[in-house]
Design a protein around this motif. Structure first.
Motif, PDB file in Angstrom:
ATOM      1  N   ALA A  38       0.837  -1.208   0.000  1.00  0.00           N
ATOM      2  CA  ALA A  38       0.000   0.000   0.000  1.00  0.00           C
ATOM      3  C   ALA A  38       0.869   1.254   0.000  1.00  0.00           C
ATOM      4  CB  ALA A  38      -0.924  -0.007   1.214  1.00  0.00           C
ATOM      5  N   ARG A  39       1.969   1.218   0.729  1.00  0.00           N
ATOM      6  CA  ARG A  39       2.861   2.378   0.780  1.00  0.00           C
ATOM      7  C   ARG A  39       3.505   2.626  -0.581  1.00  0.00           C
ATOM      8  NH1 ARG A  39       7.814   3.202   5.151  1.00  0.00           N
ATOM      9  NH2 ARG A  39       8.445   5.285   4.442  1.00  0.00           N
ATOM     10  N   GLN A  40       3.922   1.568  -1.239  1.00  0.00           N
ATOM     11  CA  GLN A  40       4.521   1.713  -2.566  1.00  0.00           C
ATOM     12  C   GLN A  40       3.500   2.231  -3.578  1.00  0.00           C
ATOM     13  OE1 GLN A  40       5.911  -2.332  -2.915  1.00  0.00           O
ATOM     14  NE2 GLN A  40       8.025  -1.783  -2.368  1.00  0.00           N
ATOM     15  N   ARG A  41       2.268   1.738  -3.461  1.00  0.00           N
ATOM     16  CA  ARG A  41       1.211   2.207  -4.357  1.00  0.00           C
ATOM     17  C   ARG A  41       0.992   3.704  -4.189  1.00  0.00           C
ATOM     18  NH1 ARG A  41      -3.116  -0.017  -2.085  1.00  0.00           N
ATOM     19  NH2 ARG A  41      -3.692   1.978  -1.154  1.00  0.00           N
ATOM     20  N   ARG A  42       0.947   4.156  -2.939  1.00  0.00           N
ATOM     21  CA  ARG A  42       0.716   5.584  -2.688  1.00  0.00           C
ATOM     22  C   ARG A  42       1.858   6.440  -3.245  1.00  0.00           C
ATOM     23  NH1 ARG A  42      -1.247   3.519   2.264  1.00  0.00           N
ATOM     24  NH2 ARG A  42       0.765   3.914   3.280  1.00  0.00           N
ATOM     25  N   ALA A  43       3.078   5.913  -3.243  1.00  0.00           N
ATOM     26  CA  ALA A  43       4.215   6.666  -3.781  1.00  0.00           C
ATOM     27  C   ALA A  43       4.072   6.923  -5.273  1.00  0.00           C
ATOM     28  CB  ALA A  43       5.512   5.903  -3.514  1.00  0.00           C
ATOM     29  N   LEU A  44       3.322   6.065  -5.962  1.00  0.00           N
ATOM     30  CA  LEU A  44       3.142   6.205  -7.400  1.00  0.00           C
ATOM     31  C   LEU A  44       1.914   7.040  -7.768  1.00  0.00           C
ATOM     32  CD1 LEU A  44       3.880   2.546  -8.586  1.00  0.00           C
ATOM     33  CD2 LEU A  44       5.446   4.491  -8.546  1.00  0.00           C
ATOM     34  N   GLN A  45       1.070   7.322  -6.803  1.00  0.00           N
ATOM     35  CA  GLN A  45      -0.189   8.000  -7.120  1.00  0.00           C
ATOM     36  C   GLN A  45      -0.018   9.491  -7.364  1.00  0.00           C
ATOM     37  OE1 GLN A  45      -2.796   6.854  -3.894  1.00  0.00           O
ATOM     38  NE2 GLN A  45      -3.561   5.079  -5.013  1.00  0.00           N
ATOM     39  N   GLY A  46       1.052  10.072  -6.830  1.00  0.00           N
ATOM     40  CA  GLY A  46       1.290  11.499  -7.037  1.00  0.00           C
ATOM     41  C   GLY A  46       2.124  11.724  -8.279  1.00  0.00           C
ATOM     42  N   LYS A  47       1.511  12.210  -9.324  1.00  0.00           N
ATOM     43  CA  LYS A  47       2.178  12.381 -10.617  1.00  0.00           C
ATOM     44  C   LYS A  47       2.416  13.865 -10.879  1.00  0.00           C
ATOM     45  CE  LYS A  47       1.760  10.397 -15.282  1.00  0.00           C
ATOM     46  NZ  LYS A  47       1.943  11.604 -16.100  1.00  0.00           N
ATOM     47  N   ARG A  48       3.667  14.225 -11.151  1.00  0.00           N
ATOM     48  CA  ARG A  48       4.000  15.615 -11.490  1.00  0.00           C
ATOM     49  C   ARG A  48       3.742  15.867 -12.968  1.00  0.00           C
ATOM     50  NH1 ARG A  48      10.058  16.223  -9.981  1.00  0.00           N
ATOM     51  NH2 ARG A  48       9.654  18.335 -10.798  1.00  0.00           N
ATOM     52  N   LEU A  49       3.809  17.145 -13.363  1.00  0.00           N
ATOM     53  CA  LEU A  49       3.770  17.451 -14.780  1.00  0.00           C
ATOM     54  C   LEU A  49       4.902  16.723 -15.486  1.00  0.00           C
ATOM     55  CD1 LEU A  49       3.153  21.325 -14.922  1.00  0.00           C
ATOM     56  CD2 LEU A  49       1.508  19.523 -15.456  1.00  0.00           C
ATOM     57  N   SER A  50       4.616  16.183 -16.648  1.00  0.00           N
ATOM     58  CA  SER A  50       5.683  15.563 -17.427  1.00  0.00           C
ATOM     59  C   SER A  50       6.612  16.640 -17.970  1.00  0.00           C
ATOM     60  CB  SER A  50       5.084  14.758 -18.577  1.00  0.00           C
ATOM     61  OG  SER A  50       4.524  15.622 -19.546  1.00  0.00           O
ATOM     62  N   THR A  51       7.752  16.200 -18.497  1.00  0.00           N
ATOM     63  CA  THR A  51       8.712  17.150 -19.054  1.00  0.00           C
ATOM     64  C   THR A  51       8.084  17.980 -20.168  1.00  0.00           C
ATOM     65  OG1 THR A  51      10.518  15.636 -18.536  1.00  0.00           O
ATOM     66  CG2 THR A  51      10.981  17.374 -20.130  1.00  0.00           C
ATOM     67  N   SER A  52       7.350  17.326 -21.084  1.00  0.00           N
ATOM     68  CA  SER A  52       6.729  18.059 -22.189  1.00  0.00           C
ATOM     69  C   SER A  52       5.599  18.958 -21.697  1.00  0.00           C
ATOM     70  CB  SER A  52       6.211  17.087 -23.255  1.00  0.00           C
ATOM     71  OG  SER A  52       5.174  16.272 -22.746  1.00  0.00           O
ATOM     72  N   ASP A  53       4.853  18.508 -20.683  1.00  0.00           N
ATOM     73  CA  ASP A  53       3.800  19.358 -20.113  1.00  0.00           C
ATOM     74  C   ASP A  53       4.395  20.654 -19.564  1.00  0.00           C
ATOM     75  OD1 ASP A  53       1.878  17.498 -20.712  1.00  0.00           O
ATOM     76  OD2 ASP A  53       1.687  16.717 -18.675  1.00  0.00           O
ATOM     77  N   GLU A  54       5.498  20.514 -18.832  1.00  0.00           N
ATOM     78  CA  GLU A  54       6.126  21.693 -18.244  1.00  0.00           C
ATOM     79  C   GLU A  54       6.648  22.630 -19.322  1.00  0.00           C
ATOM     80  OE1 GLU A  54       9.921  22.134 -15.403  1.00  0.00           O
ATOM     81  OE2 GLU A  54       8.168  21.222 -14.430  1.00  0.00           O
ATOM     82  N   MET A  55       7.229  22.074 -20.373  1.00  0.00           N
ATOM     83  CA  MET A  55       7.709  22.899 -21.476  1.00  0.00           C
ATOM     84  C   MET A  55       6.540  23.640 -22.138  1.00  0.00           C
ATOM     85  SD  MET A  55      10.370  20.086 -23.035  1.00  0.00           S
ATOM     86  CE  MET A  55      10.936  21.009 -24.461  1.00  0.00           C
TER      87      MET A  55
END
Length: 291
Positions: free
Chosen positions: A246-263
């Motif tokens: 469950a802890r590992q799953r939660r670590a993957l749930q927060g997704k940042r802007l991708s590199t192309s999104d940020e650009m």
């Protein structure tokens, strides 16, 4: 007694022009499909094995393709349902806009089916859901709100092939070609968005334009929540398949802007610096905080 064989599903129509010349014959590699640095999580993902990193990359790519399908549908539905909101766009150009977006949708469905045929056969999405929220957002979005959001999304997609060009050895060639063709046509769509926005800035009272810009921030927040829910659906399945805690799953749930999104966000913010729209400065300040 023989059992009747169900009729086979009709084969999808071939894609036109350059889209139909994409060579999907190369096998899907057991490696990254888009460079690994393109996708970034908020949590510490150092627990992932090399194989899990590759499979997470494949999940992220499918999420991107599903997101393109989902939000291209936004554009198609809006253009077809609300032609009176399109300002100066001639009917012929609107029809071409819609037709191009339909080709994009079909191309990303083709990519999804190639990547995971057991999940995406028959143009199925696994993470995104079309719901009453999407219909309500379309209905409530006046022209400035909608075309600002469309222009932002389209600007973000322009940089996916740029990231893939950086590391072609980590880029799946047919997917790379899809992203290149998509970016090329989306540049024309951005120009149409700007035409509608310039017309609105000229013809509508400044206070009305400013309110629509503020509304865009609310719609953008709702769309962001839709994206978060879709990504979490994918992570839930990934965690089950990989036997994560469950802890590992939660670590993957927060997704940042991708590199192309940020650009794309940075590029769009620069465009806003010379925008005639009332409220463009506030929108730019909010977007700059995202990057």
């Amino acid at each position: 007694m023989q059992t009747a064989t169900p009729p086979a599903e009709p084969a999808p129509a071939p894609l036109p022009g350059a889209w139909g010349r994409i060579d999907w014959s190369s096998p899907v590699p057991d490696h990254f499909l888009i460079p690994e640095h393109h996708y970034r999580m908020r949590g510490d993902c150092s627990f992932l094995t090399p194989g899990q990193r590759v499979r997470l990359n494949h999940l992220s790519v499918r999420f991107s393709c599903e997101s393109f399908v989902h939000f291209e549908r936004y554009v198609i539905e809006y253009l077809e349902r609300y032609p009176a909101r399109l300002g100066p766009l001639p009917e012929r150009r609107v029809r071409c806009f819609i037709d191009e977006e339909r080709v994009h949708v079909d191309a990303f469905y083709a990519a999804l089916e190639r990547l995971r045929p057991e999940l995406h056969a028959g143009q199925r999405l696994q993470m995104h859901r079309w719901s009453w929220v999407d219909r309500l957002l379309l209905r409530l979005s006046p022209s400035v709100t909608f075309f600002l959001l469309a222009a932002l999304f389209e600007e973000m997609t322009l940089y996916v092939p740029v990231v893939m060009d950086e590391r072609p050895e980590e880029s799946y060639p047919p997917l790379h070609e899809v992203m290149r063709l998509h970016a090329r046509e989306e540049r024309g769509h951005v120009a149409l968005d700007e035409r509608v926005l310039a017309h609105a800035a000229k013809e509508q009272p400044r206070w009305r334009v400013g309110l629509q810009v503020l509304l865009m921030l609310g719609v953008m927040a709702c769309v962001g929540m839709q994206m978060d829910r879709a990504w979490k659906r994918g992570v839930e399945q990934f965690a089950r398949d990989e036997g994560l805690t469950a802890r590992q799953r939660r670590a993957l749930q927060g997704k940042r802007l991708s590199t192309s999104d940020e650009m794309g966000v940075r590029s769009f913010s620069k465009r806003l610096a010379s925008s005639p729209l009332c409220g463009a400065g506030l929108l730019r300040a909010v977007l700059d905080r995202l990057t």
